[in-house]
Design a protein around this motif. Structure first.
Motif, PDB file in Angstrom:
ATOM      1  N   PRO A 269       0.800  -1.245   0.000  1.00  0.00           N
ATOM      2  CA  PRO A 269       0.000   0.000   0.000  1.00  0.00           C
ATOM      3  C   PRO A 269       0.823   1.281   0.000  1.00  0.00           C
ATOM      4  CG  PRO A 269      -0.960  -1.580   1.477  1.00  0.00           C
ATOM      5  CD  PRO A 269       0.341  -2.187   1.024  1.00  0.00           C
ATOM      6  N   PRO A 270       1.877   1.418   0.772  1.00  0.00           N
ATOM      7  CA  PRO A 270       2.597   2.695   0.727  1.00  0.00           C
ATOM      8  C   PRO A 270       3.110   3.030  -0.665  1.00  0.00           C
ATOM      9  CG  PRO A 270       3.238   1.483   2.665  1.00  0.00           C
ATOM     10  CD  PRO A 270       2.389   0.549   1.845  1.00  0.00           C
ATOM     11  N   ILE A 271       3.683   2.068  -1.369  1.00  0.00           N
ATOM     12  CA  ILE A 271       4.194   2.363  -2.708  1.00  0.00           C
ATOM     13  C   ILE A 271       3.030   2.689  -3.651  1.00  0.00           C
ATOM     14  CG2 ILE A 271       5.548   1.514  -4.657  1.00  0.00           C
ATOM     15  CD1 ILE A 271       7.102  -0.209  -2.842  1.00  0.00           C
TER      16      ILE A 271
ATOM     17  N   SER B 262      -8.596   6.994 -12.908  1.00  0.00           N
ATOM     18  CA  SER B 262      -9.207   5.801 -12.331  1.00  0.00           C
ATOM     19  C   SER B 262      -8.190   4.878 -11.677  1.00  0.00           C
ATOM     20  CB  SER B 262     -10.002   5.056 -13.387  1.00  0.00           C
ATOM     21  OG  SER B 262      -9.201   4.837 -14.522  1.00  0.00           O
ATOM     22  N   LEU B 263      -7.030   4.723 -12.302  1.00  0.00           N
ATOM     23  CA  LEU B 263      -6.038   3.827 -11.707  1.00  0.00           C
ATOM     24  C   LEU B 263      -5.642   4.325 -10.319  1.00  0.00           C
ATOM     25  CD1 LEU B 263      -4.411   1.289 -12.204  1.00  0.00           C
ATOM     26  CD2 LEU B 263      -2.609   2.679 -13.226  1.00  0.00           C
ATOM     27  N   ALA B 264      -5.514   5.652 -10.196  1.00  0.00           N
ATOM     28  CA  ALA B 264      -5.183   6.230  -8.901  1.00  0.00           C
ATOM     29  C   ALA B 264      -6.334   6.031  -7.920  1.00  0.00           C
ATOM     30  CB  ALA B 264      -4.874   7.717  -9.060  1.00  0.00           C
ATOM     31  N   PHE B 265      -7.537   6.191  -8.411  1.00  0.00           N
ATOM     32  CA  PHE B 265      -8.720   6.019  -7.559  1.00  0.00           C
ATOM     33  C   PHE B 265      -8.768   4.591  -7.007  1.00  0.00           C
ATOM     34  CE2 PHE B 265     -13.373   7.739  -7.494  1.00  0.00           C
ATOM     35  CZ  PHE B 265     -13.384   7.590  -6.136  1.00  0.00           C
ATOM     36  N   PHE B 266      -8.598   3.635  -7.918  1.00  0.00           N
ATOM     37  CA  PHE B 266      -8.575   2.230  -7.482  1.00  0.00           C
ATOM     38  C   PHE B 266      -7.490   2.042  -6.437  1.00  0.00           C
ATOM     39  CE2 PHE B 266     -10.021   1.116 -12.026  1.00  0.00           C
ATOM     40  CZ  PHE B 266     -11.347   1.189 -11.651  1.00  0.00           C
ATOM     41  N   ALA B 267      -6.308   2.557  -6.731  1.00  0.00           N
ATOM     42  CA  ALA B 267      -5.166   2.350  -5.849  1.00  0.00           C
ATOM     43  C   ALA B 267      -5.432   2.925  -4.465  1.00  0.00           C
ATOM     44  CB  ALA B 267      -3.913   2.980  -6.455  1.00  0.00           C
ATOM     45  N   ILE B 268      -6.096   4.092  -4.430  1.00  0.00           N
ATOM     46  CA  ILE B 268      -6.365   4.718  -3.137  1.00  0.00           C
ATOM     47  C   ILE B 268      -7.388   3.908  -2.339  1.00  0.00           C
ATOM     48  CG2 ILE B 268      -7.382   6.774  -2.053  1.00  0.00           C
ATOM     49  CD1 ILE B 268      -6.064   8.395  -4.367  1.00  0.00           C
ATOM     50  N   LEU B 269      -8.320   3.265  -3.062  1.00  0.00           N
ATOM     51  CA  LEU B 269      -9.350   2.479  -2.366  1.00  0.00           C
ATOM     52  C   LEU B 269      -8.808   1.144  -1.861  1.00  0.00           C
ATOM     53  CD1 LEU B 269     -12.499   3.023  -4.634  1.00  0.00           C
ATOM     54  CD2 LEU B 269     -12.111   3.922  -2.342  1.00  0.00           C
ATOM     55  N   ILE B 270      -7.846   0.581  -2.593  1.00  0.00           N
ATOM     56  CA  ILE B 270      -7.414  -0.791  -2.314  1.00  0.00           C
ATOM     57  C   ILE B 270      -7.022  -1.041  -0.851  1.00  0.00           C
ATOM     58  CG2 ILE B 270      -5.510  -2.424  -2.738  1.00  0.00           C
ATOM     59  CD1 ILE B 270      -5.843  -1.761  -5.720  1.00  0.00           C
TER      60      ILE B 270
ATOM     61  N   TYR C 292      -8.197  -0.016   1.684  1.00  0.00           N
ATOM     62  CA  TYR C 292      -9.370  -0.055   2.551  1.00  0.00           C
ATOM     63  C   TYR C 292     -10.379  -1.107   2.111  1.00  0.00           C
ATOM     64  CZ  TYR C 292      -7.084   4.255   3.742  1.00  0.00           C
ATOM     65  OH  TYR C 292      -6.123   5.165   4.114  1.00  0.00           O
ATOM     66  N   THR C 293     -10.543  -1.297   0.835  1.00  0.00           N
ATOM     67  CA  THR C 293     -11.593  -2.216   0.375  1.00  0.00           C
ATOM     68  C   THR C 293     -11.017  -3.436  -0.344  1.00  0.00           C
ATOM     69  OG1 THR C 293     -11.802  -0.936  -1.639  1.00  0.00           O
ATOM     70  CG2 THR C 293     -13.304  -0.388   0.137  1.00  0.00           C
ATOM     71  N   GLY C 294      -9.721  -3.498  -0.463  1.00  0.00           N
ATOM     72  CA  GLY C 294      -9.100  -4.687  -1.037  1.00  0.00           C
ATOM     73  C   GLY C 294      -9.174  -4.747  -2.540  1.00  0.00           C
ATOM     74  N   LEU C 295      -8.612  -5.836  -3.080  1.00  0.00           N
ATOM     75  CA  LEU C 295      -8.648  -6.046  -4.523  1.00  0.00           C
ATOM     76  C   LEU C 295      -9.984  -6.652  -4.921  1.00  0.00           C
ATOM     77  CD1 LEU C 295      -5.091  -7.597  -4.974  1.00  0.00           C
ATOM     78  CD2 LEU C 295      -5.840  -5.433  -5.956  1.00  0.00           C
ATOM     79  N   GLY C 296     -10.369  -6.505  -6.193  1.00  0.00           N
ATOM     80  CA  GLY C 296     -11.547  -7.226  -6.674  1.00  0.00           C
ATOM     81  C   GLY C 296     -12.662  -6.335  -7.162  1.00  0.00           C
ATOM     82  N   ALA C 297     -13.761  -7.024  -7.517  1.00  0.00           N
ATOM     83  CA  ALA C 297     -14.854  -6.354  -8.200  1.00  0.00           C
ATOM     84  C   ALA C 297     -15.540  -5.310  -7.308  1.00  0.00           C
ATOM     85  CB  ALA C 297     -15.875  -7.368  -8.693  1.00  0.00           C
TER      86      ALA C 297
END
Ligand SMILES: Nc1ncnc2c1ncn2[C@@H]1O[C@H](COP(=O)(O)OP(=O)(O)O)[C@@H](O)[C@H]1O
Ligand SMILES: [Mg+2]
Lengths: 354, 218, 212
Positions: free
Chosen positions: B182-184, C62-70, C72-77
């Motif tokens: 996550p940090p990266i 969107s890629l950044a948005f996904f990354a920021i959510l991950i 907290y909400t993990g990977l996946g649909a």
């Protein structure tokens, strides 16, 4: 003055026709139109909507190509002239004003001088001169933008703009069509004053008969692309070429507006030498009644008619020209027309985020 | 996914300042060049389109369809054609930026009040004067909106360009995803998000300032 | 190109997955966005902060948005669905407001004059007349979602993006091409179908307006 045609500026149209080619076939917008506009005269083109007035006018400065026939200015075929030079030598005023919203009022007035490469100071001076002429004090208006003006003020700027490079010829297409009736009347009177001062050769398109009577030295009445009658305002009243003319002049509001105006109020005293065989009308007739009455007389070759007083004596006299001026002054202008332009959508191309 | 607290991304950036600067530079360069090239292509093309009647329909059709193609598909289609690296990425981004700028320029010029164009022609403007005095100034707010759209959109697309070796902050995002770190991940994602949002705000402000005087009621 | 013909079942499956992801997100965004839009027309000061907020969300790549959510909400649909829903909100809220604002004053006065309550005006007059505009917003949102969903494959949400990302990873141009083409086709067909549906809705709304 434009070097293109210094001095007289006579416009002649000879057997001019115009076809518009569209996918659904060819439209004959103007059919065999011939007339002359004298130097310094104001010629009105009038007729119902779609009768070919605008097209006829736009062929003069070649905004439309001429399909058949010839248009000359001072004897020179407009097609032999460079189109850009031709247009810069002819003033052009249109209904919606067509002012450039991103130019100040002064810059709008000075567009053609700028195209002609006048120095800045001279342009400015000219703009201020003309703004004063059209009744917009330059101090107050020169540096405003068109949005900050009322419709009537915008039209004044449009007129000033057409005069800027002092073209001997001006084309005006329903220049006051989009302003309210009261302002419109005022603008018409001012145009008459300005025209008396500048003496341009003007072709003026309108569908408003009152405007035509008030402003026109001559009136060309058109219908369905053809000329129905070409004459002075008095000619049209005195000697209508067809029932269409009478109907067009007398139509609806125009004479109704005068139903409480009586001949006795208008008539002057009978001058010497009026022949006895002119029509005699009762002074108690209203103007519309008088129109119907006159239709029963032979009016050709007569300047006017006699008006009888309460005792029945034909002591008053009225010329057709006077009648025309009265009509022009009092007829309520036609409904204000507006153009609803769809504003462009600034967010028109929507994005997909990525 | 719990290797390090997410907010450690700030520490990660602090620990890698040079790399951060390099990625930022790559990112900005990719976006800046692509938008610049796109402007140089799109505006003349749009002007030409408004001058040639038969050209308009096919061109706007192509541009509209182009808008519909998913961005990643454009990047994906570039790979078999041009391979990987900065240039293919620049190519894809430029194509994507041409579309909104082109469409908005056409719409902007078309949107100029017919009466104004008619008056200008009637007064004897040459074709070129009509364009420079009247059409382009009046179309400029809409054109600028297209450039704004293209810029913000390409900040995002440049992130994806990391997949075809284009560099930029996408590198860290990909690395973070691959290492489940996550940090990266956030060290790449948060700066991109901030870059996009701030660019949008700044350009909005610029747009308000550069609107030709007279077009707004003052 | 050949990949399409070699693995038709996989392509078909991923297409369905894609449609499902988009469908659920847009549906969720509609269920949230329309009421929020209505609320904005009732409580006017809400409009500008809500539109600004969703407008800013919309600019986040969107890629950044996904990354920021991950984290907290993990990977996946589910993460992808959250992001897609948030993206879709802007167009739907904005068009709901515009659609309701477009209802002519005279129509509303007539409704009020007939004694309709606020709720009746909303459901009998404003919403039915606003439907074409709201639907246009749904269409814009759907088109955006189809494109973003391609990217969502990178966080394990499935869909046609799988083909592109797998292909990029393995340098399998054929697979990338298959994914890119299918995603484009889906977008074009979707756009066409929604446009058709929108036209039909507009016609119905027009007919209804005339029938009154
Ligand atoms: N650009 C054009 N293409 C096709 N038909 C036209 C065009 N301009 C005018 N017309 C047609 O020519 C006829 C005359 O139009 P116009 O000169 O504008 O009439 P008016 O100014 O008297 O209202 C109308 O039937 C009009 O529809
Ligand atoms: Mg006309």
């Amino acid at each position: 003055m434009s070097p293109l045609w210094a001095g007289v500026s006579l416009i002649t149209l000879e057997h001019v026709s115009k076809n518009f080619d569209s996918p659904s076939g060819s439209v004959r917008a103007v059919e065999d139109v011939s007339f002359e506009v004298d130097a310094g005269a104001l010629h009105v083109l009038i007729g119902p909507s779609g009768s070919g007035k605008t097209t006829t006018m736009r062929m003069i400065n070649r905004l439309e190509t001429i399909s058949e026939g010839t248009i000359t200015i001072n004897g020179r075929d407009v097609r032999d002239l460079d189109v850009v030079e031709l247009r810069r030598a002819i003033g052009y005023v249109i209904q919606q004003g067509g002012l450039f919203p991103h130019f100040t009022v002064a810059d709008n007035v000075a567009v053609v001088p700028r195209l002609l490469g006048w120095p800045r100071a001279r342009r400015r001076q000219r703009a201020e001169e003309l703004l004063a002429l059209v009744g917009l004090p330059p101090k107050q208006f020169a540096d405003r933008f068109p949005r900050q003006l009322s419709g009537g003020q915008q039209q004044r700027v449009g007129v000033a703009r057409a005069l800027a490079a002092d073209p001997p010829i001006i084309l005006m297409d329903e220049p006051f069509g989009a302003v309210d009736p009261i302002t419109r009347k005022q603008l018409q009177r001012e145009l008459r004053r300005i025209q008396a001062e500048v003496q341009k050769t003007i072709v003026f398109v309108t569908h408003d008969i009152g405007e035509a009577f008030l402003l026109g030295d001559r009136i060309v009445l058109m219908a369905e692309g053809r000329i129905v009658q070409n004459g002075t305002p008095a000619d049209l009243l005195r000697n209508p070429a067809s029932p269409f003319v009478t109907e067009f002049i007398g139509e609806d509001r125009s004479l109704r507006a005068l139903q409480h105006t009586y001949l006795a109020e208008l008539a002057g005293s009978r001058p010497d030498g009026v022949p006895d065989d002119v029509p005699i009308l009762a002074g108690t007739l209203s103007i519309p009644q008088a129109g119907q009455e006159l239709a029963r007389h032979d009016r050709s070759n007569r300047e006017g008619f006699l008006v009888s007083d309460v005792s029945g004596r034909p002591s008053g006299y009225l010329t057709y020209q006077q009648l025309a001026t009265v009509l022009g002054e009092s007829i309520a202008p036609a409904e204000t027309m507006t153009s609803a332009e769809a504003a462009p959508d600034p967010e028109a191309a929507h994005v997909l985020p990525v | 996914m719990r290797r390090g607290e997410p907010l450690d991304f700030i520490a990660y950036i602090r620990d890698h300042p040079e790399q951060f600067r390099e990625l930022l530079l790559e990112h900005v360069r990719l976006v800046g060049f692509s938008v610049l090239i796109a402007i140089l292509i799109a505006i003349p093309l749009a002007v030409l389109t408004t001058r040639l009647a038969w050209f308009e329909r096919p061109m706007t059709w192509i541009a509209n369809v182009g808008q519909t193609v998913p961005s990643l598909a454009i990047l994906g289609l570039t790979l078999p054609l041009l391979g990987i690296g900065f240039r293919p990425a620049l190519f894809a981004l430029t194509i994507k930026a041409v579309l909104p700028i082109f469409l908005n320029t056409v719409i902007g010029i078309r949107g100029v009040d017919r009466a104004i164009v008619d008056a200008a022609r009637g007064m004897g403007t040459s074709d070129r004067q009509l364009l420079w005095f009247v059409e382009l100034p009046l179309a400029s707010p809409v054109m600028f909106a297209g450039i704004q759209t293209a810029t913000v959109q390409n900040i995002g697309l440049a992130t994806l360009a990391a997949y075809i070796g284009g560099g930029g902050f996408g590198d860290w995002i990909l690395q973070g995803l691959a290492m489940v770190n996550p940090p990266i991940l956030l060290a790449g994602a948060v700066p991109v998000a901030v870059l996009a949002m701030s660019t949008e705000m700044i350009l909005r402000g610029v747009r308000r300032v550069i609107v030709p005087a007279g077009l707004t009621v003052t | 190109m050949f990949y399409l013909f070699e693995q038709p079942e996989r392509v078909f499956e991923l297409t369905l997955e894609h449609i499902r992801l988009v469908g659920i997100s847009v549906l969720a965004a509609t269920l949230i966005g329309v009421p929020v839009g209505i609320l904005c027309t009732r409580i006017r000061w809400l409009e500008s902060p809500i539109l600004n907020l969703s407008g800013i969300l919309y600019t986040i790549p969107s890629l950044a948005f996904f990354a920021i959510l991950i984290p907290y909400t993990g990977l996946g649909a589910s993460t992808a669905t959250i992001a897609l829903t948030l993206y879709s909100l802007l167009a739907i809220i904005r068009n709901t407001i515009a659609g309701i604002d477009d209802v002519p004053r005279a129509t509303l006065d007539a409704a009020r004059g007939m004694g309709m309550t606020g709720r009746q005006r909303l459901f009998l007059v404003e919403l039915p007349l606003a439907i074409p505009v709201i639907f246009a917003g749904i269409r814009v949102a759907t088109m955006a979602a189809i494109g973003i969903a391609v990217i969502a494959a990178v966080i394990g949400a499935g869909g046609l993006g799988r083909l592109i990302f797998d292909g990029l990873r393995t340098l399998d141009a054929d697979q990338v091409l298959a994914g890119a083409i299918m995603a484009t086709v889906l977008a074009l067909v979707g756009d066409w179908a929604l446009k058709r549906l929108g036209d039909a809705l507009r016609r119905d709304a027009g007919a209804a307006a005339e029938g009154r």
